[in-house]
Design a protein around this motif. Structure first.
Motif, mmCIF file in Angstrom:
data_model
loop_
_atom_site.group_PDB
_atom_site.id
_atom_site.type_symbol
_atom_site.label_atom_id
_atom_site.label_comp_id
_atom_site.label_asym_id
_atom_site.label_seq_id
_atom_site.Cartn_x
_atom_site.Cartn_y
_atom_site.Cartn_z
ATOM 1 N N GLU A 122 0.829 -1.203 0.000
ATOM 2 C CA GLU A 122 0.000 0.000 0.000
ATOM 3 C C GLU A 122 0.867 1.259 0.000
ATOM 4 O O GLU A 122 0.510 2.270 -0.617
ATOM 5 C CB GLU A 122 -0.922 -0.001 1.211
ATOM 6 C CG GLU A 122 -2.023 -1.045 1.147
ATOM 7 C CD GLU A 122 -2.900 -1.050 2.381
ATOM 8 O OE1 GLU A 122 -3.914 -1.784 2.381
ATOM 9 O OE2 GLU A 122 -2.587 -0.336 3.360
ATOM 10 N N ALA A 123 2.008 1.205 0.689
ATOM 11 C CA ALA A 123 2.914 2.357 0.706
ATOM 12 C C ALA A 123 3.466 2.632 -0.688
ATOM 13 O O ALA A 123 3.571 3.794 -1.115
ATOM 14 C CB ALA A 123 4.045 2.113 1.699
ATOM 15 N N ARG A 124 3.832 1.571 -1.419
ATOM 16 C CA ARG A 124 4.312 1.755 -2.792
ATOM 17 C C ARG A 124 3.226 2.382 -3.666
ATOM 18 O O ARG A 124 3.498 3.274 -4.483
ATOM 19 C CB ARG A 124 4.753 0.414 -3.376
ATOM 20 C CG ARG A 124 5.986 -0.190 -2.722
ATOM 21 C CD ARG A 124 6.445 -1.444 -3.456
ATOM 22 N NE ARG A 124 7.518 -2.117 -2.733
ATOM 23 C CZ ARG A 124 7.333 -3.115 -1.872
ATOM 24 N NH1 ARG A 124 6.118 -3.580 -1.641
ATOM 25 N NH2 ARG A 124 8.356 -3.649 -1.246
ATOM 26 N N GLN A 125 2.004 1.900 -3.513
ATOM 27 C CA GLN A 125 0.900 2.452 -4.292
ATOM 28 C C GLN A 125 0.690 3.925 -3.959
ATOM 29 O O GLN A 125 0.437 4.748 -4.852
ATOM 30 C CB GLN A 125 -0.397 1.679 -4.031
ATOM 31 C CG GLN A 125 -1.577 2.204 -4.845
ATOM 32 C CD GLN A 125 -2.913 1.647 -4.397
ATOM 33 O OE1 GLN A 125 -3.115 1.378 -3.219
ATOM 34 N NE2 GLN A 125 -3.839 1.475 -5.330
ATOM 35 N N ALA A 126 0.814 4.274 -2.671
ATOM 36 C CA ALA A 126 0.628 5.659 -2.259
ATOM 37 C C ALA A 126 1.642 6.571 -2.931
ATOM 38 O O ALA A 126 1.318 7.686 -3.359
ATOM 39 C CB ALA A 126 0.730 5.771 -0.735
ATOM 40 N N VAL A 127 2.877 6.117 -3.034
ATOM 41 C CA VAL A 127 3.911 6.894 -3.729
ATOM 42 C C VAL A 127 3.550 7.040 -5.201
ATOM 43 O O VAL A 127 3.632 8.134 -5.778
ATOM 44 C CB VAL A 127 5.290 6.232 -3.568
ATOM 45 C CG1 VAL A 127 6.319 6.932 -4.448
ATOM 46 C CG2 VAL A 127 5.735 6.258 -2.111
ATOM 47 N N ASP A 128 3.145 5.957 -5.818
ATOM 48 C CA ASP A 128 2.789 5.984 -7.240
ATOM 49 C C ASP A 128 1.630 6.937 -7.510
ATOM 50 O O ASP A 128 1.555 7.545 -8.593
ATOM 51 C CB ASP A 128 2.430 4.583 -7.725
ATOM 52 C CG ASP A 128 3.623 3.638 -7.760
ATOM 53 O OD1 ASP A 128 4.763 4.137 -7.729
ATOM 54 O OD2 ASP A 128 3.406 2.410 -7.797
ATOM 55 N N LEU A 129 0.727 7.061 -6.542
ATOM 56 C CA LEU A 129 -0.434 7.937 -6.710
ATOM 57 C C LEU A 129 -0.122 9.387 -6.377
ATOM 58 O O LEU A 129 -0.983 10.249 -6.496
ATOM 59 C CB LEU A 129 -1.592 7.447 -5.834
ATOM 60 C CG LEU A 129 -2.255 6.139 -6.273
ATOM 61 C CD1 LEU A 129 -3.289 5.687 -5.242
ATOM 62 C CD2 LEU A 129 -2.918 6.299 -7.636
ATOM 63 N N GLY A 130 1.099 9.652 -5.956
ATOM 64 C CA GLY A 130 1.491 11.026 -5.679
ATOM 65 C C GLY A 130 1.059 11.550 -4.330
ATOM 66 O O GLY A 130 0.808 12.761 -4.177
#
Length: 319
Positions: A122-130
Motif C-alpha cells: 500500500e505504501a508503494r501504491q501511495a507513492v505511485d499515486l502522488g
C-alpha cells in the motif's frame, strides 16, 4: 513548543501532530481545537454524509489554522470527494481501500493528498499515486486496521525508508509526547493520533465512552470482526477493529461465522443496546489507552504533547 519537520513545513503548523479522522468522534469542534492548538485537525468524514459535513465543516473552517477531512475509501464514491473539496480543505485523507479513483481529483482541486497505509505494498501504491503525506498505521491502533498489520515500531521506519522523501506520519499506540518523540526518532515527520483525542472536551463521543477510555487498560483491548458482525456493520472483514472488552466478544469469540449466520443473535444485540445492557457503540481504543487519564481541551492537549515530546527528545540526547 514548536517543531520543524517536513510535515509542519508543508502544512504550516507549529506541532507535528495530526488528528486521526475518527468517524463519530472527530467533528468540527475537535478538528478546530487541534488546529487552534498548533496541530492539523482532520474531520472524520467517514462515508461523507452531506448533512454531517454541512454541519461540521463550518465549525472547523471558521478557525485560522489549516484543516482537512478524511474518508473511509471503501465506503465512498467520487461524488463524496468532490463534495468535500467544495469546502476547500487543506488536505483530504483516505484510509482503507483503493484510493486511485480519487487521487487526481484531490490534486486537481489544489488540496494535499494524505493516504493511510497498513503494509508496504500500500505504501508503494501511495507513492505511485502522488501522496503528499503517507500515514503508516501500526496494529496497536484503536478502531479498524489491517487483519495482518505490523507493529508501529518496526513498520514506521520501513515505510519511511521505502517512500523517502514523502513525509510519513506514524499512527498506532501513540497517546503522549513520548510516543510523538518516538515517531520522530523513527524518521516520521509527525504523529497521527486517535484514541487520545477521543478523550477530550471537544470530542463527539458519548460521555460514557470517554469515561471508558480514561478507565481502560491496554491489555483489555482486542482486535476482532465480531462487533461489526453483531452490529450489522458494512465494514469489510479484512479490517477488524480494536476495541475495549465487550460482552459479545466474550460470548462469541472464535465463532464469527456462526454469528454471521444467526440473525436472531444479531437481533439480540440490538435488543441489548435498546435495553442498555451493552453500549450503543463499541469503545474503539488503541493499546496506549493506559496513558489516558483525563479529558482536557484538545488545543491544550496538542501543546502538552509537544512539550512532552521535546522533553523526551532532550532526555534521549547524549550528555
Amino acid at each position: 513548543m514548536a517543531f520543524s519537520t517536513a510535515f509542519t513545513e508543508l502544512f504550516g503548523v507549529r506541532c507535528p501532530i495530526a488528528l486521526a479522522p475518527m468517524g463519530g468522534s472527530a467533528g468540527g469542534a475537535l478538528a478546530a481545537a487541534v488546529s487552534r492548538g498548533g496541530g492539523f485537525g482532520i474531520l472524520g468524514g467517514a462515508f461523507g454524509d452531506p448533512e454531517w459535513l454541512a454541519r461540521e465543516v463550518p465549525i472547523v473552517a471558521s478557525t485560522e489554522g489549516p484543516w482537512g477531512v478524511g474518508f473511509l475509501t471503501w465506503g465512498i464514491d467520487v461524488a463524496v470527494v468532490e463534495r468535500a473539496l467544495e469546502y476547500g480543505p487543506r488536505a483530504v485523507m483516505l484510509s482503507f481501500g483503493d484510493p486511485s479513483p480519487y487521487a487526481e481529483r484531490v490534486r486537481r482541486a489544489g488540496a494535499l493528498l494524505i493516504l493511510q497505509v497498513t503494509d508496504l505494498e500500500e505504501a508503494r501504491q501511495a507513492v505511485d499515486l502522488g501522496a503528499d503525506v503517507i500515514v503508516a498505521q501500526g496494529s496497536e491502533s484503536g478502531g479498524h486496521g489491517a487483519r495482518c498489520g505490523r507493529s508501529t515500531l518496526p513498520f514506521v521506519p520501513a515505510v519511511v525508508d521505502l517512500v523517502d522523501p514523502v513525509p510519513v506520519l506514524a499512527a498506532g499506540g501513540i497517546a503522549d509526547g513520548r510516543g510523538v518523540a518516538a515517531a520522530l526518532v523513527l524518521g516520521a515527520a509527525g504523529a497521527l493520533i486517535g484514541t487520545r483525542f477521543q478523550a477530550t472536551a471537544e470530542s463527539l463521543v458519548d460521555p460514557s465512552i470517554a469515561k471508558a477510555i480514561v478507565e481502560g487498560r491496554g491489555e483489555d483491548t482486542e482486535r476482532s470482526t465480531l462487533l461489526d458482525i453483531a452490529r450489522g456493520s458494512r465494514w469489510p472483514a479484512k479490517y477488524p477493529a480494536r476495541t475495549l472488552g465487550h460482552a459479545y466478544l466474550d460470548r462469541w469469540r472464535g465463532r464469527e461465522a456462526e454469528l454471521a449466520a444467526a440473525p436472531r443473535a444479531r437481533q439480540d444485540y440490538q435488543d441489548d443496546v435498546a435495553r442498555g445492557t451493552v453500549p450503543p457503540l463499541p469503545v474503539w481504543a488503541g493499546e496506549a489507552v493506559d496513558l489516558i487519564t483525563d479529558l482536557p481541551s484538545a488545543a491544550d492537549l496538542v501543546a502538552t504533547l509537544a512539550t512532552q515530546a521535546e522533553d523526551a527528545l532532550a532526555r534521549a540526547r547524549p550528555r
